[in-house]
Motif scaffolding. Sequence first.
Motif, PDB file in Angstrom:
ATOM      1  N   UNK A  30      57.020  33.422  34.306  1.00 42.86           N
ATOM      2  CA  UNK A  30      55.705  33.790  33.815  1.00 42.86           C
ATOM      3  C   UNK A  30      55.779  35.113  33.047  1.00 42.86           C
ATOM      4  N   UNK A  31      55.005  35.188  31.999  1.00 42.42           N
ATOM      5  CA  UNK A  31      55.024  36.342  31.112  1.00 42.42           C
ATOM      6  C   UNK A  31      53.898  37.325  31.430  1.00 42.42           C
ATOM      7  N   UNK A  33      50.120  41.839  30.642  1.00 42.24           N
ATOM      8  CA  UNK A  33      51.443  41.477  30.108  1.00 42.24           C
ATOM      9  C   UNK A  33      52.567  42.061  30.947  1.00 42.24           C
ATOM     10  N   UNK A  34      53.667  41.348  30.993  1.00 41.93           N
ATOM     11  CA  UNK A  34      54.815  41.780  31.778  1.00 41.93           C
ATOM     12  C   UNK A  34      55.248  43.178  31.329  1.00 41.93           C
ATOM     13  N   UNK A  35      55.494  44.048  32.302  1.00 48.35           N
ATOM     14  CA  UNK A  35      55.911  45.414  32.014  1.00 48.35           C
ATOM     15  C   UNK A  35      54.760  46.399  31.925  1.00 48.35           C
ATOM     16  N   UNK A  95      42.350  36.658  26.545  1.00 48.13           N
ATOM     17  CA  UNK A  95      42.896  35.296  26.596  1.00 48.13           C
ATOM     18  C   UNK A  95      43.649  35.053  27.902  1.00 48.13           C
ATOM     19  N   UNK A  96      44.264  36.090  28.436  1.00 47.92           N
ATOM     20  CA  UNK A  96      45.008  35.940  29.693  1.00 47.92           C
ATOM     21  C   UNK A  96      44.073  35.831  30.896  1.00 47.92           C
ATOM     22  N   UNK A  97      42.821  36.290  30.724  1.00 53.89           N
ATOM     23  CA  UNK A  97      41.859  36.292  31.836  1.00 53.89           C
ATOM     24  C   UNK A  97      40.540  35.649  31.397  1.00 53.89           C
ATOM     25  N   UNK A  98      40.579  34.366  31.020  1.00 50.29           N
ATOM     26  CA  UNK A  98      39.382  33.715  30.453  1.00 50.29           C
ATOM     27  C   UNK A  98      38.225  33.576  31.430  1.00 50.29           C
TER      28      UNK A  98
END
Length: 335
Positions: free
Chosen positions: A96-97, A147-149, A125-128
């Motif tokens: 997963x990214x 996002x990763x990181x 977009x990642x948390x619609x």
Amino acid sequence: RRNLEKSTRAAALYLKHLHSLFNDWLLACAGYNAGEGRIQRLIRRYPYIRTFWDISDDMPIRQETLAYVPRFVAALTISENRSKYGFMQPAGNQHRQYELVKVRGFVYLDRLARSIGTSPRLLSRMNPEFIRGCTPPGNGTYTIKVPKGKRDLAIAYLGRIHNKNKGIRFIVYMTRKGDTLYDISRRYNSTISHIALVNRMNPSDLLPVGKELVVPVNSAKGIKNNRASYMVREGDTIESISQMFGVSVVDILRANSINRPYFIIPGSSIRIPNVIALFRQRPRSITYRVKKGDTIWAISRHFSVPPSNIMRWNRLTSTATIYPGDKITIYVEQS
């Protein structure tokens, strides 16, 4: 429904509930599509129905449901042997990214995005599921994908926000005729600038009736001896004021030595005792009108309360049937 993982888990829980009712997975699938009440009524009318395949075209059930279950079985069969039916196998384990961050309270996603150096559009977009671009006001805890990181940056930002908002609880207020930011700020121990900042508006903006405002309620200052005052407005009643502040009618009457509770004058000032109750989570009653296709389970998921509570509040048995137009009482936490 906008969160793939949560909606999948909810669907699985509901299917498990349906299986406990019908003791057949395909009947459970039919109930998922048509509604459990419809399948229960069908079984009562045709007691010999034990499995989905006992249902025939001449029974009162939609063709959509009769087609839905075989299609589900076909999709399941194909997914278990993709190559046999000419479908490509998914490539290995997809890492997963994103990373998960716990958020407590009210936070705007675009401000969080900028603080961690990412695009507000990407974070949205990642948390619609956060359709308003923010976490709901209140003291709830929510999980946000970043996002990763970026997790450590997000935690640092949220820590600063938490410290900045210490002693503050966010509520939703529906504006009424004659409301101004000044009145609302006085009523909830807030400030005009803070309310305007939270709602991304100009402090001089006029307030239309029925507008939802997020109000930062400061429980750390502005309260002396747990008391506050309220200026009575046209249309107010002792009961409506008590509901507004979460204080009992009896306490307000005693604090103001009111002998005629049905006669209060607009413009007069009323003392509100035990106003600290405003800052607690207090349950409120909602009257919900049942819609077509509703079930106790679906209503319980919508309001995040156990089905057993809804049945207890409304004196319903586990076999009770609800119909469109029925009124159901539900107690929820105030936001």
